[in-house]
Write a protein that holds these residues in place. Structure first.
Motif, PDB file in Angstrom:
ATOM      1  N   TYR A 101       0.881  -1.174   0.000  1.00 29.44           N
ATOM      2  CA  TYR A 101       0.000   0.000   0.000  1.00 29.44           C
ATOM      3  C   TYR A 101       0.911   1.214   0.000  1.00 29.44           C
ATOM      4  O   TYR A 101       1.589   1.477   0.995  1.00 29.44           O
ATOM      5  CB  TYR A 101      -0.907   0.008   1.228  1.00 29.44           C
ATOM      6  CG  TYR A 101      -1.921  -1.117   1.218  1.00 29.44           C
ATOM      7  CD1 TYR A 101      -3.007  -1.094   0.345  1.00 29.44           C
ATOM      8  CD2 TYR A 101      -1.790  -2.202   2.082  1.00 29.44           C
ATOM      9  CE1 TYR A 101      -3.931  -2.117   0.329  1.00 29.44           C
ATOM     10  CE2 TYR A 101      -2.720  -3.235   2.072  1.00 29.44           C
ATOM     11  CZ  TYR A 101      -3.788  -3.179   1.188  1.00 29.44           C
ATOM     12  OH  TYR A 101      -4.704  -4.203   1.169  1.00 29.44           O
ATOM     13  N   VAL A 124       3.407  -5.023   2.283  1.00 30.29           N
ATOM     14  CA  VAL A 124       2.750  -5.858   3.289  1.00 30.29           C
ATOM     15  C   VAL A 124       3.408  -7.227   3.333  1.00 30.29           C
ATOM     16  O   VAL A 124       3.765  -7.721   4.399  1.00 30.29           O
ATOM     17  CB  VAL A 124       1.243  -5.992   2.996  1.00 30.29           C
ATOM     18  CG1 VAL A 124       0.555  -6.836   4.069  1.00 30.29           C
ATOM     19  CG2 VAL A 124       0.589  -4.623   2.908  1.00 30.29           C
ATOM     20  N   PRO A 158      -0.823 -12.880  13.058  1.00 31.88           N
ATOM     21  CA  PRO A 158      -1.331 -11.800  13.905  1.00 31.88           C
ATOM     22  C   PRO A 158      -2.065 -10.742  13.091  1.00 31.88           C
ATOM     23  O   PRO A 158      -1.937 -10.672  11.868  1.00 31.88           O
ATOM     24  CB  PRO A 158      -0.075 -11.219  14.535  1.00 31.88           C
ATOM     25  CG  PRO A 158       1.021 -11.595  13.603  1.00 31.88           C
ATOM     26  CD  PRO A 158       0.643 -12.902  13.010  1.00 31.88           C
ATOM     27  N   SER A 159      -2.819  -9.957  13.795  1.00 32.43           N
ATOM     28  CA  SER A 159      -3.596  -8.895  13.163  1.00 32.43           C
ATOM     29  C   SER A 159      -2.665  -7.887  12.473  1.00 32.43           C
ATOM     30  O   SER A 159      -1.612  -7.544  12.998  1.00 32.43           O
ATOM     31  CB  SER A 159      -4.428  -8.229  14.255  1.00 32.43           C
ATOM     32  OG  SER A 159      -4.866  -6.994  13.827  1.00 32.43           O
ATOM     33  N   GLY A 160      -3.028  -7.465  11.281  1.00 32.63           N
ATOM     34  CA  GLY A 160      -2.252  -6.465  10.546  1.00 32.63           C
ATOM     35  C   GLY A 160      -1.131  -7.041   9.710  1.00 32.63           C
ATOM     36  O   GLY A 160      -0.368  -6.313   9.089  1.00 32.63           O
ATOM     37  N   VAL A 161      -1.037  -8.367   9.654  1.00 27.79           N
ATOM     38  CA  VAL A 161       0.084  -8.980   8.952  1.00 27.79           C
ATOM     39  C   VAL A 161      -0.182  -9.086   7.446  1.00 27.79           C
ATOM     40  O   VAL A 161       0.741  -9.254   6.649  1.00 27.79           O
ATOM     41  CB  VAL A 161       0.407 -10.369   9.569  1.00 27.79           C
ATOM     42  CG1 VAL A 161      -0.603 -11.411   9.121  1.00 27.79           C
ATOM     43  CG2 VAL A 161       1.823 -10.801   9.240  1.00 27.79           C
ATOM     44  N   GLY A 162      -1.461  -8.999   7.064  1.00 32.59           N
ATOM     45  CA  GLY A 162      -1.772  -9.022   5.635  1.00 32.59           C
ATOM     46  C   GLY A 162      -2.664 -10.166   5.189  1.00 32.59           C
ATOM     47  O   GLY A 162      -2.756 -10.470   3.999  1.00 32.59           O
ATOM     48  N   LYS A 163      -3.370 -10.781   6.133  1.00 27.20           N
ATOM     49  CA  LYS A 163      -4.261 -11.895   5.776  1.00 27.20           C
ATOM     50  C   LYS A 163      -5.376 -11.420   4.836  1.00 27.20           C
ATOM     51  O   LYS A 163      -5.648 -12.041   3.813  1.00 27.20           O
ATOM     52  CB  LYS A 163      -4.883 -12.513   7.044  1.00 27.20           C
ATOM     53  CG  LYS A 163      -3.862 -13.055   8.045  1.00 27.20           C
ATOM     54  CD  LYS A 163      -4.513 -13.732   9.225  1.00 27.20           C
ATOM     55  CE  LYS A 163      -5.305 -12.784  10.136  1.00 27.20           C
ATOM     56  NZ  LYS A 163      -4.448 -11.755  10.780  1.00 27.20           N
ATOM     57  N   SER A 164      -6.007 -10.300   5.195  1.00 24.54           N
ATOM     58  CA  SER A 164      -7.096  -9.782   4.350  1.00 24.54           C
ATOM     59  C   SER A 164      -6.559  -9.394   2.973  1.00 24.54           C
ATOM     60  O   SER A 164      -7.202  -9.643   1.954  1.00 24.54           O
ATOM     61  CB  SER A 164      -7.732  -8.561   5.000  1.00 24.54           C
ATOM     62  OG  SER A 164      -8.262  -8.888   6.252  1.00 24.54           O
ATOM     63  N   THR A 165      -5.400  -8.786   2.970  1.00 23.92           N
ATOM     64  CA  THR A 165      -4.794  -8.379   1.703  1.00 23.92           C
ATOM     65  C   THR A 165      -4.576  -9.582   0.796  1.00 23.92           C
ATOM     66  O   THR A 165      -4.906  -9.551  -0.398  1.00 23.92           O
ATOM     67  CB  THR A 165      -3.445  -7.672   1.977  1.00 23.92           C
ATOM     68  OG1 THR A 165      -3.686  -6.574   2.862  1.00 23.92           O
ATOM     69  CG2 THR A 165      -2.816  -7.175   0.700  1.00 23.92           C
TER      70      THR A 165
HETATM   71  N1  LIG Z   1      -6.567  -0.050   1.926  1.00 21.69           N
HETATM   72  C1  LIG Z   1      -5.426   0.048   2.628  1.00 21.69           C
HETATM   73  N2  LIG Z   1      -4.632   1.131   2.486  1.00 21.69           N
HETATM   74  C2  LIG Z   1      -3.484   1.245   3.175  1.00 21.69           C
HETATM   75  N3  LIG Z   1      -3.032   0.325   4.020  1.00 21.69           N
HETATM   76  C3  LIG Z   1      -3.756  -0.780   4.211  1.00 21.69           C
HETATM   77  C4  LIG Z   1      -4.993  -0.982   3.523  1.00 21.69           C
HETATM   78  N4  LIG Z   1      -5.507  -2.169   3.901  1.00 21.69           N
HETATM   79  C5  LIG Z   1      -4.630  -2.688   4.770  1.00 21.69           C
HETATM   80  N5  LIG Z   1      -3.578  -1.868   4.960  1.00 21.69           N
HETATM   81  C6  LIG Z   1      -2.424  -2.129   5.816  1.00 21.69           C
HETATM   82  O1  LIG Z   1      -1.818  -3.326   5.358  1.00 21.69           O
HETATM   83  C7  LIG Z   1      -1.451  -4.138   6.440  1.00 21.69           C
HETATM   84  C8  LIG Z   1      -2.132  -5.496   6.334  1.00 21.69           C
HETATM   85  O2  LIG Z   1      -3.515  -5.328   6.534  1.00 21.69           O
HETATM   86  P1  LIG Z   1      -4.531  -6.547   6.482  1.00 21.69           P
HETATM   87  O3  LIG Z   1      -4.340  -7.273   5.210  1.00 21.69           O
HETATM   88  O4  LIG Z   1      -5.874  -5.996   6.744  1.00 21.69           O
HETATM   89  O5  LIG Z   1      -4.046  -7.437   7.696  1.00 21.69           O
HETATM   90  P2  LIG Z   1      -4.840  -8.564   8.517  1.00 21.69           P
HETATM   91  O6  LIG Z   1      -6.049  -8.939   7.733  1.00 21.69           O
HETATM   92  O7  LIG Z   1      -3.881  -9.678   8.670  1.00 21.69           O
HETATM   93  O8  LIG Z   1      -5.196  -7.978   9.843  1.00 21.69           O
HETATM   94  C9  LIG Z   1      -1.806  -3.382   7.702  1.00 21.69           C
HETATM   95  O9  LIG Z   1      -0.645  -2.736   8.154  1.00 21.69           O
HETATM   96  C10 LIG Z   1      -2.828  -2.391   7.252  1.00 21.69           C
HETATM   97  O10 LIG Z   1      -2.756  -1.237   8.023  1.00 21.69           O
END
Ligand SMILES: Nc1ncnc2c1ncn2[C@@H]1O[C@H](COP(=O)(O)OP(=O)(O)O)[C@@H](O)[C@H]1O
Ligand SMILES: [Mg+2]
Lengths: 232, 255
Positions: free
Chosen positions: B12, B17, B36-43
């Protein structure tokens, strides 16, 4: 002795009916066109990042309060002989009135719709996309989710159009034909003419019609605002 | 029918990530991504759902590199994939209309218009597939209810059902139970198992180690900015290759 009294009898129904008809025709058409024009813009401004976005937003906000006489003046110039649309012969026509009310209503409808669509959560839009929706499908979902706000926007635009005097007076000319029915005379322009000529009963009746129309629109807005149900 | 991320990198802005991440899912298997949370699972799930293009590497489906296709062709692949988010994100409509949405967008515009009109005049009694999907999550009886009137757990079960209704080949679940009570969690997990038995490939992001242990055939551990461990669930939990995996599983790694 009696004849003038009969002629002056305040409620000439054909006359009044034709005025209401012209008013509704002009304002409803202008609002329908404005809505078609405004919704895509609201969606675009609400969800796309582009250069000049703040400029567009401030144009919309300025337009919401723009003086109608000035709009009338500009549209009259545009359709006059010297203007770019001069060859279409639109001076003192309902088409010109629709154009000026379009210009008046569009910013209102865009501005209020923009607030409505912006409040639709990104999560919900993502869900539509995740289920195989195209960008167009996502736009439709957004409109559906914001339907009460958009309806409010359309009604607000109608409220502005139906009750303005300035622009329709300038571009329409407040004309009635020789048979005593309205050509470009609207409720508002008729009221100012009738009042000036001392025919208060007619003016009052038209005023009452206008107030009822505006109250009706407001009642619908309030109803929509309190309605939180989706349809089955 | 394999969906695969090959050596993908995503950032991003300037913030990378993860980098060099590879993961695949086959029909009828459940792959859990823990971390852990914020590691990039959703991404990562968004990349697999063909939402976003990776900044490096390749996403392939049946060995076809997806991002080299036209948008129209990509849509065909995207429609073989379903995704459920952490929040239910239901539409402001009935439960049934929510469940039918995926089927609707796959129809011709004339059919959609016909259904839309039938719904408005109250003449539609629903699509069999959508009702079946609601049955899977135990909510068939609630079909005519407003989605807004559901509890959080019920809403999430509808979100699962509406992704199931159009029969995807792959389901991506982004922490689908992290806001739910044990009963609703169990119902979602049962539905996941049922989907797997129908040969759907499933990738589930979770920070609940026990959930991964309960339902996953394989587990990938996302830590730092890479997958540090990927293998059969039992092996990863009993005999991790990486010391950090053991620490993460034991709860010693605090983020
Ligand atoms: N749309 C976005 N724009 C900027 N940064 C993002 C965005 N989505 C996620 N991030 C950042 O990317 C990292 C991974 O996020 P995310 O994939 O949501 O992690 P998880 O699902 O594991 O908690 C985090 O540091 C988050 O702050
Ligand atoms: Mg997440």
């Amino acid at each position: 002795m009696l004849t003038p009294l009969v002629v002056d009898f305040p409620f000439e129904w054909n006359y009044i009916r034709s005025i209401i008809y012209v008013s509704l025709y002009v304002s409803l058409t202008a609002v329908a066109l404005s809505t078609l024009f405004s919704l895509p813009i609201a969606l675009f401004v609400g969800f796309k990042d582009f250069r000049g976005k703040t400029l567009v937003t401030s144009i919309i906000n300025t337009g919401m309060g723009f003086p109608s006489v000035v709009v009338g003046l500009v549209v009259l110039f545009a359709v006059s002989n010297q203007g770019p649309l001069g060859s279409f012969d639109l001076v003192f026509t309902t088409e010109a009135m629709i154009m000026s009310q379009f210009v008046l209503a569009a910013p209102v409808i865009t501005g209020v719709s923009l607030a409505a669509v912006s409040s639709v959560e990104q999560n919900v839009r993502d869900a539509a996309y995740a289920m195989g929706g195209t960008k167009l499908d996502v736009a439709f979902v957004t409109i559906k989710e914001a339907r009460y706000g958009i309806a409010t926007a359309v009604l607000a635009g109608f409220g502005r159009a139906i009750s303005e005097v300035g622009s329709v007076l300038i571009v329409g000319g407040n004309i009635a034909s020789s048979d005593g029915t309205s050509v470009t005379r609207t409720i508002t322009t008729a009221i100012q003419l009738e009042a000036r000529q001392g025919r208060f009963e007619t003016a009052m009746l038209l005023g009452a019609v206008l107030v009822v129309l505006v109250l009706l629109v407001n009642a619908i807005v309030v109803r929509l605002g309190s309605d939180d149900g989706g349809y089955r | 029918m394999t969906l695969e991320a090959i050596d993908v990198r995503h950032a991003y802005g300037d913030e990378t990530v993860f980098d060099g991440v590879s993961l695949s899912v086959d029909p009828g298997e459940v792959v859990a991504i823990i971390g852990p949370s914020g590691v990039g699972k959703s991404t990562l799930l968004r990349l697999l759902a063909l939402f976003d293009a990776p900044d490096g590497g390749e996403i392939t489906y049946d060995d076809t590199p997806i991002w080299q296709l036209s948008e129209k062709r990509r849509l065909e692949y995207r429609r073989r994939v379903g995704m459920v988010f952490q929040e239910a994100s239901l539409f402001d409509a009935s439960v049934r209309r929510n469940a039918e949405y995926g089927l609707r967008v796959r129809q011709s515009w004339t059919d959609r218009l016909r259904h839309e009109v039938a719904d408005l005049v109250g003449k539609s009694n629903g699509t069999g597939q959508a009702l079946e999907a609601l049955e899977t999550v135990g909510l068939r009886e609630q079909a005519t209810q407003d989605a807004a009137s559901l509890s959080g757990g019920e809403a999430q079960r509808v979100a699962f059902a509406r992704a199931l209704a159009y029969d995807p080949e792959v389901l991506l679940l982004d922490e689908p139970t992290s806001d739910l009570d044990p009963r609703n969690t169990a119902m979602i997990e049962d539905a996941v198992m049922e989907a797997r038995d129908r040969d759907i490939g499933i990738v589930i992001a979770t920070h609940d180690m026990h959930q991964a242990e309960r339902i996953a055939d394989r587990v990938g551990v996302l830590l730092g900015n890479e997958i540090i461990e990927l293998g059969a669930t039992e092996r990863v939990f009993d005999d991790p290759n990486d010391e950090r995996t053991r620490k993460f599983i034991d709860g010693e790694l605090i983020y």
